[in-house]
Design an enzyme around this catalytic site. Structure first.
Site, short mmCIF file in Angstrom:
data_model
loop_
_atom_site.label_atom_id
_atom_site.label_comp_id
_atom_site.label_asym_id
_atom_site.label_seq_id
_atom_site.Cartn_x
_atom_site.Cartn_y
_atom_site.Cartn_z
N HIS A 268 31.67 10.69 51.51
CA HIS A 268 31.12 11.51 50.41
C HIS A 268 30.80 10.55 49.25
CE1 HIS A 268 30.37 14.96 48.01
NE2 HIS A 268 31.58 15.48 47.90
N HIS A 310 22.57 11.88 55.94
CA HIS A 310 23.07 12.95 55.07
C HIS A 310 23.23 14.21 55.90
CE1 HIS A 310 23.53 15.65 51.68
NE2 HIS A 310 23.80 14.58 50.98
N ASP A 371 23.50 7.35 47.57
CA ASP A 371 24.54 6.35 47.33
C ASP A 371 24.08 4.93 47.64
OD1 ASP A 371 26.66 7.89 46.38
OD2 ASP A 371 26.91 8.73 48.37
N1 CMC Z 1 24.99 4.86 60.62
C1 CMC Z 1 24.80 4.95 61.96
N2 CMC Z 1 24.66 6.11 62.63
C2 CMC Z 1 24.75 7.24 61.93
C3 CMC Z 1 24.95 7.23 60.52
C4 CMC Z 1 25.06 5.99 59.87
N3 CMC Z 1 25.25 5.93 58.55
N4 CMC Z 1 24.99 8.50 60.07
C5 CMC Z 1 24.81 9.30 61.15
N5 CMC Z 1 24.67 8.53 62.26
C6 CMC Z 1 24.39 9.01 63.62
C7 CMC Z 1 25.61 9.59 64.28
O1 CMC Z 1 26.32 8.61 64.99
C8 CMC Z 1 24.99 10.64 65.16
O2 CMC Z 1 24.43 9.99 66.29
P1 CMC Z 1 24.36 10.75 67.72
O3 CMC Z 1 23.46 11.96 67.49
O4 CMC Z 1 23.79 9.75 68.66
O5 CMC Z 1 25.77 11.13 68.05
C9 CMC Z 1 23.83 11.18 64.34
O6 CMC Z 1 23.45 10.08 63.49
C10 CMC Z 1 24.17 12.39 63.48
O7 CMC Z 1 25.28 12.04 62.67
P2 CMC Z 1 26.44 13.05 62.24
O8 CMC Z 1 27.71 12.28 62.08
O9 CMC Z 1 26.44 14.24 63.14
O10 CMC Z 1 25.91 13.52 60.85
P3 CMC Z 1 26.77 14.29 59.78
O11 CMC Z 1 25.85 15.25 59.15
O12 CMC Z 1 28.03 14.83 60.34
O13 CMC Z 1 27.19 13.11 58.76
C11 CMC Z 1 27.19 11.62 56.97
C12 CMC Z 1 26.55 12.87 57.57
C13 CMC Z 1 26.62 11.41 55.56
C14 CMC Z 1 28.72 11.80 56.83
C15 CMC Z 1 26.86 10.40 57.87
O14 CMC Z 1 25.47 10.22 57.95
C16 CMC Z 1 27.53 9.11 57.38
O15 CMC Z 1 28.70 8.86 57.72
N6 CMC Z 1 26.80 8.28 56.55
C17 CMC Z 1 27.39 7.10 56.00
C18 CMC Z 1 28.24 7.44 54.79
C19 CMC Z 1 27.41 7.86 53.59
O16 CMC Z 1 26.45 7.17 53.22
N7 CMC Z 1 27.82 8.96 52.93
C20 CMC Z 1 27.17 9.46 51.71
C21 CMC Z 1 26.52 10.77 51.90
S1 CMC Z 1 25.39 11.14 50.57
C22 CMC Z 1 26.36 11.38 49.21
C23 CMC Z 1 27.01 12.70 49.17
O17 CMC Z 1 26.30 13.73 49.11
O18 CMC Z 1 28.24 12.73 49.12
#
Ligand code: CMC
Length: 436
Positions: A268, A310, A371
C-alpha cells in the site's frame, strides 16, 4: 415478472429462488444488495480481498480503474491538481463542495488554530527509540492524541466530528515533521501561520535554529499537488481499516492511527519507500536490470517490481500520469547533486522504459503507479527515505476523516462485522495433557 432492477438467484441445490435488489450508483457498476442472502438461502458470500464487493455507500470519491478516472466529489483529479490547492481540496472532500472565498479563509484560519501540539505530547516522542521509523512514531503519536481529546469528543455529534477532522488535518504536518526531527535528534520546529500547508511542513522538516531556511516555492507547489493526488482513494486498505475501526464508535484519533498502520505496508503506501529500496538493491548488485525483471516474473520468487501494478487501475493510474510529468520536469530542471541519488533516478527511468515495453507487464496491465514516481520525486527533493510513506499519510488524512465522518453521520450505520468461510477442525473433545 422480476423487477428489472433486481437479479434472481436460483439455488441449484434446492431450486429455491431469491430476488435481490440491484442498487444503482451515480457512476460505476450496478451493485447487488446481498444483505438478505443469508436469511433467504442460508449462504454467506466469499470474496477474499474484496475484489467485487462494495463494503459501503459513499459520496466522496469515484474511480473507474478501466478508464483511468479519479474524481473527488465529482471533480476530476486532473482539474484539482492543476487549479486547486491541497487545503481547498481538503475542504471539498470534507464538506462536499468547493468553498467560497470566505469559507476557504475561515477553513484556513481553523486549520491554523489547531496546528500546534500539546506540550505534553512531546513526552510521547521521547518514549520512542532514537532511531524509530517515523511511521512507527506516527502510529503512536496520532493514537496518543485520543488521550488528549476523548471526553469532549462525541462521535455522534456532527460538530464534534468536524472539530476532530480539523485537528487531524492541522496537526498531521507537525506530528509528521516532528517524527523525523526526533529520529534525527534535531529540535522540534513550531508551525508558522504565514506559510501555506505544504510550505509549513517543509519549514518544520528542514529549518535549523542556527540559520534561516527559505522554502523553495517550486518544491512546495510540487508537494501540494502530490498531497492533492493522495488525498483520497475510496475504499482502499487503509480507508477500509479506518471505517472498520470507526464503526465500533471508537475515538477518531485512535481510528486514524489504525489507518496509518495499514498504510505503512509495502503493498500500500509503503511502496514509495520500497521503490527506492528496490532501486538501491538493483544498483548495489552486480546483476543487470534484465535479471530483476526476470525475478519479478518468476512465480517462485517473492520479488515484485515495487511501484508497478494496482488493484483497481488496469489501464493507467490518472494520478501516476500527473505525477510522472512533475517527476520528469523536476529531473530535467533540477539536476540532482548527489551522485548516488542520480544513479537511482537513472535506474528508475530505465526500469520504467523496459517494463512498459515488456509483454509480461503489458499483458497484465502493470503500469507504474503513483508510488513509483512519488518515491523518485521525494528523493529528488531531498526528503529522507523513511519519510516517504509519512507524506502519503499526510495527504490521505483528509480522506480518512472524510470517510469516517460520512460513515458516522449515517443513522443506519452498523458495526463492521464480516463473516468467514471456516476451514479449521470440526468439533473435538479436549484431551488431557498426559494423553496428547
Ligand atoms: N511485479 C511483478 N508482477 C506483478 C506485480 C509487480 N509489481 N504486480 C502484480 N503482478 C502480477 C502478479 O504476479 C499476477 O500475475 P499472474 O496473473 O501471472 O498470477 C498479476 O500481476 C496480477 O497481480 P495481483 O497480485 O493479482 O494484483 P493485485 O490487484 O492483488 O495487487 C498490488 C495489486 C498493487 C498489491 C500489486 O500490483 C503489487 O504488489 N505491486 C507492487 C507494490 C506497489 O507498488 N504497491 C502500491 C500500490 S499503489 C498505492 C496505493 O494505492 O496504495
Amino acid at each position: 415478472m422480476p423487477n428489472k432492477d433486481s437479479v434472481t438467484l436460483i439455488d441449484n441445490r434446492t431450486g429455491k429462488e431469491v430476488e435481490l435488489d440491484l442498487l444503482k450508483p451515480t457512476s460505476g457498476p450496478m451493485t447487488i444488495d446481498i444483505s438478505r442472502l443469508y436469511k433467504e438461502l442460508g449462504y454467506f458470500t466469499y470474496d477474499p480481498g474484496f475484489m467485487a464487493t462494495a463494503s459501503c455507500w459513499s459520496n466522496i470519491t469515484y474511480l473507474d480503474g478501466g478508464k483511468g478516472i479519479l474524481e473527488y466529489r465529482g471533480y476530476p483529479i486532473e482539474q484539482l491538481a492543476e487549479k486547486s490547492t491541497f487545503l481547498e481540496t481538503c475542504y471539498l472532500l470534507l464538506n462536499g463542495d468547493l468553498p467560497g472565498k470566505n469559507e476557504l479563509e475561515a477553513f484556513q484560519e481553523k486549520i491554523n488554530t489547531h496546528n500546534m501540539l500539546h506540550e505534553q505530547l512531546k513526552t510521547f516522542y521521547s518514549g520512542f527509540r532514537r532511531d524509530a521509523h517515523p511511521m512507527a512514531t506516527m502510529v503512536g503519536v496520532v493514537g496518543a492524541l485520543s488521550a488528549f481529546y476523548h471526553d469532549d469528543e462525541d462521535v455522534h455529534d456532527a460538530s464534534d466530528r468536524m472539530d476532530a477532522a480539523h485537528r487531524l488535518i492541522a496537526k498531521m504536518p507537525t506530528i509528521a515533521a516532528w517524527s523525523y526531527r526526533y529520529a534525527m535528534g534535531m529540535p522540534f520546529v513550531q508551525p508558522r501561520n504565514d506559510l501555506g500547508y505544504a510550505e509549513n511542513f517543509l519549514h518544520m522538516m528542514f529549518s535549523m535554529p542556527s540559520s534561516e531556511y527559505k522554502v523553495d516555492p517550486t518544491m512546495a507547489k510540487a508537494l501540494d499537488i502530490i498531497l492533492i493526488l493522495h488525498a483520497d482513494h475510496e475504499q482502499n486498505a487503509s480507508t477500509s481499516t479506518v471505517r472498520l475501526a470507526g464503526s465500533s464508535q471508537a475515538n477518531p484519533f485512535a481510528v486514524l492511527a489504525s489507518g496509518i498502520a495499514s498504510l505503512w505496508g509495502p503493498a500500500h503506501g509503503g511502496a514509495n519507500e520500497a521503490v527506492i529500496q528496490m532501486l538501491t538493491e538493483i544498483n548495489e548488485s552486480d546483476k543487470d536490470l534484465a535479471h530483476f525483471i526476470d525475478r519479478a516474473k518468476d512465480k517462485e520468487d517473492r520479488f515484485r517490481l515495487m511501484g508497478f501494478g494496482h488493484r483497481v487501475y488496469k489501464n493507467y493510474d490518472p494520478r501516476a500520469k500527473i505525477i510522472r510529468e512533475i517527476c520528469h520536469e523536476m529531473l530535467e530542471n533540477n539536476p540532482v547533486s548527489n551522485p548516488e541519488h542520480q544513479a537511482l533516478l537513472d535506474t528508475a527511468m530505465e526500469l520504467e522504459k523496459i517494463a512498459l515495453e515488456d509483454d509480461y507487464f503489458k499483458s497484465r496491465n502493470l503500469y507504474p503507479n503513483v508510488d513509483f514516481h512519488s518515491g523518485i520525486i521525494f528523493l529528488g527533493m531531498g526528503i529522507p527515505l523513511n519519510m516517504f510513506t509519512v507524506l502519503f499519510a499526510l495527504g490521505r488524512t483528509v480522506g480518512w476523516v472524510s470517510q469516517w465522518n460520512e460513515m458516522m453521520g449515517d443513522p443506519k450505520g452498523k458495526i463492521g462485522r464480516p463473516r468467514q468461510l471456516y476451514t479449521g477442525e470440526s468439533t473435538r473433545d479436549y484431551k488431557e495433557i498426559t494423553k496428547r
